[in-house]
Design a protein around this motif. Structure first.
Motif, PDB file in Angstrom:
ATOM      1  N   GLN A   1       0.868  -1.170   0.000  1.00  0.00           N
ATOM      2  CA  GLN A   1       0.000   0.000   0.000  1.00  0.00           C
ATOM      3  C   GLN A   1       0.903   1.217   0.000  1.00  0.00           C
ATOM      4  O   GLN A   1       1.614   1.475   0.971  1.00  0.00           O
ATOM      5  CB  GLN A   1      -0.926   0.006   1.209  1.00  0.00           C
ATOM      6  CG  GLN A   1      -1.903   1.156   1.181  1.00  0.00           C
ATOM      7  CD  GLN A   1      -2.952   1.042   2.263  1.00  0.00           C
ATOM      8  OE1 GLN A   1      -3.102   0.002   2.905  1.00  0.00           O
ATOM      9  NE2 GLN A   1      -3.682   2.110   2.467  1.00  0.00           N
ATOM     10  N   THR A   2       0.889   1.953  -1.105  1.00  0.00           N
ATOM     11  CA  THR A   2       1.752   3.128  -1.231  1.00  0.00           C
ATOM     12  C   THR A   2       0.884   4.366  -1.386  1.00  0.00           C
ATOM     13  O   THR A   2       0.076   4.459  -2.301  1.00  0.00           O
ATOM     14  CB  THR A   2       2.709   2.983  -2.431  1.00  0.00           C
ATOM     15  OG1 THR A   2       1.937   2.842  -3.621  1.00  0.00           O
ATOM     16  CG2 THR A   2       3.607   1.763  -2.279  1.00  0.00           C
ATOM     17  N   GLU A   3       1.055   5.296  -0.461  1.00  0.00           N
ATOM     18  CA  GLU A   3       0.283   6.536  -0.482  1.00  0.00           C
ATOM     19  C   GLU A   3       1.178   7.767  -0.506  1.00  0.00           C
ATOM     20  O   GLU A   3       0.700   8.870  -0.620  1.00  0.00           O
ATOM     21  CB  GLU A   3      -0.651   6.579   0.728  1.00  0.00           C
ATOM     22  CG  GLU A   3      -1.678   5.464   0.706  1.00  0.00           C
ATOM     23  CD  GLU A   3      -2.560   5.448   1.934  1.00  0.00           C
ATOM     24  OE1 GLU A   3      -2.303   6.194   2.891  1.00  0.00           O
ATOM     25  OE2 GLU A   3      -3.517   4.660   1.922  1.00  0.00           O
ATOM     26  N   GLY A   4       2.468   7.576  -0.407  1.00  0.00           N
ATOM     27  CA  GLY A   4       3.401   8.688  -0.378  1.00  0.00           C
ATOM     28  C   GLY A   4       3.793   9.149  -1.768  1.00  0.00           C
ATOM     29  O   GLY A   4       3.137   8.858  -2.758  1.00  0.00           O
ATOM     30  N   THR A   5       4.929   9.867  -1.821  1.00  0.00           N
ATOM     31  CA  THR A   5       5.452  10.404  -3.075  1.00  0.00           C
ATOM     32  C   THR A   5       6.704   9.626  -3.472  1.00  0.00           C
ATOM     33  O   THR A   5       7.616   9.469  -2.658  1.00  0.00           O
ATOM     34  CB  THR A   5       5.791  11.895  -2.918  1.00  0.00           C
ATOM     35  OG1 THR A   5       4.593  12.597  -2.562  1.00  0.00           O
ATOM     36  CG2 THR A   5       6.357  12.478  -4.204  1.00  0.00           C
ATOM     37  N   PHE A   6       6.751   9.174  -4.713  1.00  0.00           N
ATOM     38  CA  PHE A   6       7.905   8.484  -5.259  1.00  0.00           C
ATOM     39  C   PHE A   6       8.515   9.380  -6.326  1.00  0.00           C
ATOM     40  O   PHE A   6       7.870   9.694  -7.323  1.00  0.00           O
ATOM     41  CB  PHE A   6       7.503   7.130  -5.855  1.00  0.00           C
ATOM     42  CG  PHE A   6       7.152   6.111  -4.818  1.00  0.00           C
ATOM     43  CD1 PHE A   6       8.059   5.125  -4.468  1.00  0.00           C
ATOM     44  CD2 PHE A   6       5.926   6.141  -4.175  1.00  0.00           C
ATOM     45  CE1 PHE A   6       7.740   4.185  -3.495  1.00  0.00           C
ATOM     46  CE2 PHE A   6       5.593   5.216  -3.209  1.00  0.00           C
ATOM     47  CZ  PHE A   6       6.508   4.234  -2.865  1.00  0.00           C
ATOM     48  N   LYS A   7       9.753   9.800  -6.112  1.00  0.00           N
ATOM     49  CA  LYS A   7      10.423  10.738  -7.015  1.00  0.00           C
ATOM     50  C   LYS A   7      11.045  10.050  -8.226  1.00  0.00           C
ATOM     51  O   LYS A   7      11.439  10.715  -9.171  1.00  0.00           O
ATOM     52  CB  LYS A   7      11.519  11.508  -6.263  1.00  0.00           C
ATOM     53  CG  LYS A   7      11.005  12.349  -5.124  1.00  0.00           C
ATOM     54  CD  LYS A   7      10.355  13.576  -5.673  1.00  0.00           C
ATOM     55  CE  LYS A   7      10.068  14.579  -4.570  1.00  0.00           C
ATOM     56  NZ  LYS A   7       9.459  15.775  -5.101  1.00  0.00           N
ATOM     57  N   ASN A   8      11.176   8.725  -8.190  1.00  0.00           N
ATOM     58  CA  ASN A   8      11.844   7.989  -9.241  1.00  0.00           C
ATOM     59  C   ASN A   8      10.984   6.776  -9.604  1.00  0.00           C
ATOM     60  O   ASN A   8       9.872   6.630  -9.114  1.00  0.00           O
ATOM     61  CB  ASN A   8      13.239   7.562  -8.753  1.00  0.00           C
ATOM     62  CG  ASN A   8      14.252   7.447  -9.870  1.00  0.00           C
ATOM     63  OD1 ASN A   8      13.947   6.947 -10.935  1.00  0.00           O
ATOM     64  ND2 ASN A   8      15.454   7.913  -9.605  1.00  0.00           N
ATOM     65  N   ASP A   9      11.493   5.895 -10.448  1.00  0.00           N
ATOM     66  CA  ASP A   9      10.739   4.715 -10.886  1.00  0.00           C
ATOM     67  C   ASP A   9      10.457   3.765  -9.724  1.00  0.00           C
ATOM     68  O   ASP A   9      11.265   3.631  -8.811  1.00  0.00           O
ATOM     69  CB  ASP A   9      11.506   3.967 -11.965  1.00  0.00           C
ATOM     70  CG  ASP A   9      11.612   4.762 -13.263  1.00  0.00           C
ATOM     71  OD1 ASP A   9      10.903   5.772 -13.409  1.00  0.00           O
ATOM     72  OD2 ASP A   9      12.398   4.354 -14.130  1.00  0.00           O
TER      73      ASP A   9
END
Length: 192
Positions: A49-57
């Motif tokens: 479960q991912t709800e944050g910010t991913f700056k890359n792939d």
């Protein structure tokens, strides 16, 4: 032994690049809304479960459910053995594999999926092309690009802004989608 200045610079740059990738294997992978992941991330997990910010792939494999509700500035490659759901915002390309895939968020470029059931929900916005391979496919959202559909059972198209052309050969030589039948509510269905 003396290293030339450019050799040392090369080694430092290589070392910095090697640390820009994160590999992890865990039972459950959770990134909360207030977290930011800066590096390219490769995850193998039971559930995600991912709800944050991913700056890359982001490359993620979930043995059960995969929930992508964050902000993704790079490409997303995801496999959810059961369900893969994307309700967040992906600025680049989204590629998903799962038993059931539901896209409810925004994708800045292209979407490619392979699943038994694929749903591009009414609140989904895809700025690029859609390439969908599955048994049952429902497109109710908005797409600005071309749509390519490969299905073996049922295709329902009711979205807006569908790019041209909508193509739909059957999977592995099965019957080509020959006609659209209006379902009476503005949607079109094709039985394969």
């Amino acid at each position: 032994m003396h290293l030339k200045p450019y050799t040392l610079s090369f080694l430092l740059a290589f070392a910095a690049q090697a640390q820009a990738i994160h590999f992890s294997s865990t039972n459950a992978y959770l990134v909360t809304e207030d977290q930011t992941v800066n590096e390219e991330t490769w995850i193998a997990t039971g559930t995600a479960q991912t709800e944050g910010t991913f700056k890359n792939d982001l490359f993620i494999l979930a043995a059960n459910n995969l929930l992508l509700n964050g902000t993704y500035e790079g490409n997303v490659w995801g496999i959810g053995s059961n369900n893969a759901e994307m309700g967040g915002a992906c600025e680049r390309n989204l590629r998903l594999l799962g038993k059931t895939i539901v896209i409810q968020g925004a994708v800045g470029r292209n979407v490619m999926t392979l699943a038994d059931t694929i749903v591009i929900a009414t609140n989904a916005v895809v700025e690029g092309d859609l390439k969908l391979l599955g048994n049952s496919i429902v497109i109710e959202g908005h797409t600005a690009g071309n749509v390519s559909i490969t299905a073996t059972r049922l295709v329902t198209v009711g979205g807006t802004g569908l790019g041209a052309p909508v193509q739909g050969p059957g999977l592995f030589g099965s019957r080509i989608l020959e006609e659209l039948v209006e379902a009476g509510d503005g949607r079109f269905e094709v039985a394969v």
